[in-house]
Design a protein around this motif. Sequence first.
Motif, mmCIF file in Angstrom:
data_model
loop_
_atom_site.group_PDB
_atom_site.id
_atom_site.type_symbol
_atom_site.label_atom_id
_atom_site.label_comp_id
_atom_site.label_asym_id
_atom_site.label_seq_id
_atom_site.Cartn_x
_atom_site.Cartn_y
_atom_site.Cartn_z
ATOM 1 N N HIS A 1 44.235 37.916 34.438
ATOM 2 C CA HIS A 1 43.360 38.316 35.542
ATOM 3 C C HIS A 1 43.715 39.734 35.985
ATOM 4 O O HIS A 1 44.903 40.071 36.037
ATOM 5 C CB HIS A 1 43.505 37.347 36.720
ATOM 6 C CG HIS A 1 42.388 37.468 37.707
ATOM 7 N ND1 HIS A 1 42.362 38.440 38.674
ATOM 8 C CD2 HIS A 1 41.234 36.763 37.835
ATOM 9 C CE1 HIS A 1 41.244 38.329 39.375
ATOM 10 N NE2 HIS A 1 40.544 37.314 38.883
ATOM 11 N N PRO A 2 42.690 40.541 36.295
ATOM 12 C CA PRO A 2 42.961 41.930 36.711
ATOM 13 C C PRO A 2 43.947 42.010 37.878
ATOM 14 O O PRO A 2 44.641 43.017 38.044
ATOM 15 C CB PRO A 2 41.588 42.462 37.141
ATOM 16 C CG PRO A 2 40.601 41.563 36.506
ATOM 17 C CD PRO A 2 41.255 40.237 36.281
ATOM 18 N N TYR A 3 44.001 40.938 38.664
ATOM 19 C CA TYR A 3 44.956 40.906 39.774
ATOM 20 C C TYR A 3 46.374 41.134 39.254
ATOM 21 O O TYR A 3 47.208 41.725 39.935
ATOM 22 C CB TYR A 3 44.877 39.541 40.478
ATOM 23 C CG TYR A 3 45.580 39.512 41.804
ATOM 24 C CD1 TYR A 3 44.888 39.765 42.985
ATOM 25 C CD2 TYR A 3 46.943 39.243 41.882
ATOM 26 C CE1 TYR A 3 45.543 39.748 44.208
ATOM 27 C CE2 TYR A 3 47.607 39.240 43.095
ATOM 28 C CZ TYR A 3 46.897 39.481 44.255
ATOM 29 O OH TYR A 3 47.543 39.477 45.464
ATOM 30 N N PRO B 1 40.825 41.744 31.204
ATOM 31 C CA PRO B 1 41.458 40.937 30.163
ATOM 32 C C PRO B 1 40.709 41.036 28.836
ATOM 33 O O PRO B 1 39.502 41.312 28.819
ATOM 34 C CB PRO B 1 41.380 39.514 30.711
ATOM 35 C CG PRO B 1 41.230 39.666 32.172
ATOM 36 C CD PRO B 1 40.462 40.939 32.377
ATOM 37 N N ILE B 2 41.418 40.772 27.756
ATOM 38 C CA ILE B 2 40.795 40.797 26.431
ATOM 39 C C ILE B 2 40.752 39.385 25.850
ATOM 40 O O ILE B 2 41.534 38.523 26.248
ATOM 41 C CB ILE B 2 41.554 41.724 25.460
ATOM 42 C CG1 ILE B 2 43.033 41.325 25.384
ATOM 43 C CG2 ILE B 2 41.375 43.170 25.844
ATOM 44 C CD1 ILE B 2 43.765 41.933 24.209
ATOM 45 N N GLN C 1 40.842 33.189 42.723
ATOM 46 C CA GLN C 1 39.867 34.182 42.270
ATOM 47 C C GLN C 1 39.274 33.715 40.950
ATOM 48 O O GLN C 1 40.000 33.298 40.045
ATOM 49 C CB GLN C 1 40.547 35.542 42.084
ATOM 50 C CG GLN C 1 41.118 36.065 43.411
ATOM 51 C CD GLN C 1 41.268 37.580 43.437
ATOM 52 O OE1 GLN C 1 40.734 38.289 42.589
ATOM 53 N NE2 GLN C 1 41.988 38.061 44.441
ATOM 54 N N ASP C 2 37.950 33.799 40.859
ATOM 55 C CA ASP C 2 37.269 33.373 39.640
ATOM 56 C C ASP C 2 37.757 34.174 38.434
ATOM 57 O O ASP C 2 38.077 35.358 38.558
ATOM 58 C CB ASP C 2 35.748 33.601 39.770
ATOM 59 C CG ASP C 2 35.111 32.583 40.712
ATOM 60 O OD1 ASP C 2 35.777 31.570 41.052
ATOM 61 O OD2 ASP C 2 33.955 32.816 41.109
ATOM 62 N N TYR C 3 37.789 33.519 37.284
ATOM 63 C CA TYR C 3 38.044 34.272 36.055
ATOM 64 C C TYR C 3 36.910 35.262 35.864
ATOM 65 O O TYR C 3 35.773 35.014 36.281
ATOM 66 C CB TYR C 3 38.116 33.322 34.852
ATOM 67 C CG TYR C 3 39.340 32.454 34.888
ATOM 68 C CD1 TYR C 3 40.614 33.020 34.876
ATOM 69 C CD2 TYR C 3 39.238 31.064 34.946
ATOM 70 C CE1 TYR C 3 41.748 32.227 34.915
ATOM 71 C CE2 TYR C 3 40.374 30.265 34.980
ATOM 72 C CZ TYR C 3 41.620 30.849 34.976
ATOM 73 O OH TYR C 3 42.736 30.061 35.024
ATOM 74 N N ILE C 4 37.225 36.379 35.216
ATOM 75 C CA ILE C 4 36.158 37.362 34.994
ATOM 76 C C ILE C 4 35.860 37.454 33.498
ATOM 77 O O ILE C 4 36.621 36.961 32.673
ATOM 78 C CB ILE C 4 36.544 38.755 35.547
ATOM 79 C CG1 ILE C 4 37.704 39.336 34.733
ATOM 80 C CG2 ILE C 4 36.870 38.704 37.018
ATOM 81 C CD1 ILE C 4 37.701 40.830 34.795
ATOM 82 N N GLU C 5 34.732 38.079 33.200
ATOM 83 C CA GLU C 5 34.354 38.179 31.789
ATOM 84 C C GLU C 5 35.370 39.042 31.055
ATOM 85 O O GLU C 5 35.633 40.181 31.456
ATOM 86 C CB GLU C 5 32.957 38.795 31.652
ATOM 87 C CG GLU C 5 32.473 38.803 30.209
ATOM 88 C CD GLU C 5 31.059 39.338 30.086
ATOM 89 O OE1 GLU C 5 30.121 38.682 30.603
ATOM 90 O OE2 GLU C 5 30.894 40.400 29.471
#
Length: 362
Positions: A109-111, A118-119, A137-141
């Motif tokens: 997570h960018p956090y 993320p990759i 926090q929701d996972y992101i694409e």
Amino acid sequence: MPYPHLLSPYERDGLATAHRISMAPLTRNRAVGTVPGPINAEYYAQRADAAILVTEGTHPAAVGQGYLDIAGLHSDAQQAGWKLVADVVHGAGSAKLVIQLMHCGRVAHPYYTDGVQPIAPSAITADGATFTPDGMQDYIEPREVATDELPALIEDYVQAARRAVAAGADGVELHAANGYLLHQFLASGTNQRTDGYGTDVAGRVRFPVEVAKAVAAEIGAEKTAIRISPGHPFNDMSEADTKETYDALLAALDPLGLMYLHVLDTTTHVDFDVVEWARAGWSGTLMANEGFTEEWDVEGADKLVADGKVDLVAYGRRFLSNPDLPTRLKEGAELNEADQDTFYQGGEKGYTDYPALAAQAA
Ligand SMILES: Cc1cc2nc3c(=O)[nH]c(=O)nc-3n(C[C@H](O)[C@H](O)[C@H](O)COP(=O)(O)O)c2cc1C
């Protein structure tokens, strides 16, 4: 002696352990930032009588960090922290210390990655959310990792493995289970690549196999292990062709002569007996975990060893709450209960304060 098979020594292909009871990898969120410190060394040293002591999932690259205060292994400071752990563990017991390399891929997570996206094999967002001190926090694409970036991604694992050995660890375990990066390559639900690293079974196993080969070439196959969880839905995973995929994976990995295969007994999620399947397809050391948590679990595990179905058994929560688990089993002693509230937080509480038998008696 209770559990005579679990407690019997093991030796094969140069891997020797005093008994069969290993510690499963457990993320505990007690690193100092991303560096192991004295409290972590103490925790692992308390458990230094495990057969194989597998550490918490440890990210081989900053972009692979998915949780708060988990250790990495891509900097000199982190390597020094792991050296402290290895020195203390080897001074305290006979365990083989194996550092689990866990790249979280899309569930990073960018956090935790300084804002870096993320990759993952494909740009498919995991359904769900991750804990942060600022709330869930929701996972992101994730960003689909480009084909020409794959060699550098392999190199991340290789350099982390090199650092692990330099720090004094006895090996590394590649985390290809539970929905993390290598599992994301294996599973059809997370891998829709069309560049030879996806599409079909052969494509989906390719990247994890390339990582295993590269790590084994760097530090030795006898120091390189892998963990798998066929069909495990954790972290929003889905797999088509589970059996075929893992058949192909094992067929490619078995000739490498790795340190061990660590399989989660995910039989409840698939239509075959995972432990029997693993034994049939793997000619080296086989360690199993899960399926041992009911009342009868230790009896059941002893029988699995007696019947030659597994070589080593890994316990997670039981080792978490019983630092001297092998001694307790040998003496038929009561086991401490694990406190779920302190699995992922609490400093010393629920981490280094579970008593060993001797301390309890005193
Ligand atoms: C607190 C906690 C942290 C975990 N962290 C990891 C991890 O970092 N890597 C991993 O492969 N599995 C991890 N797992 C899964 C365990 O290794 C194990 O498979 C699971 O706990 C089931 O085994 P058990 O019944 O013996 O605890 C974790 C489990 C728990 C409870």
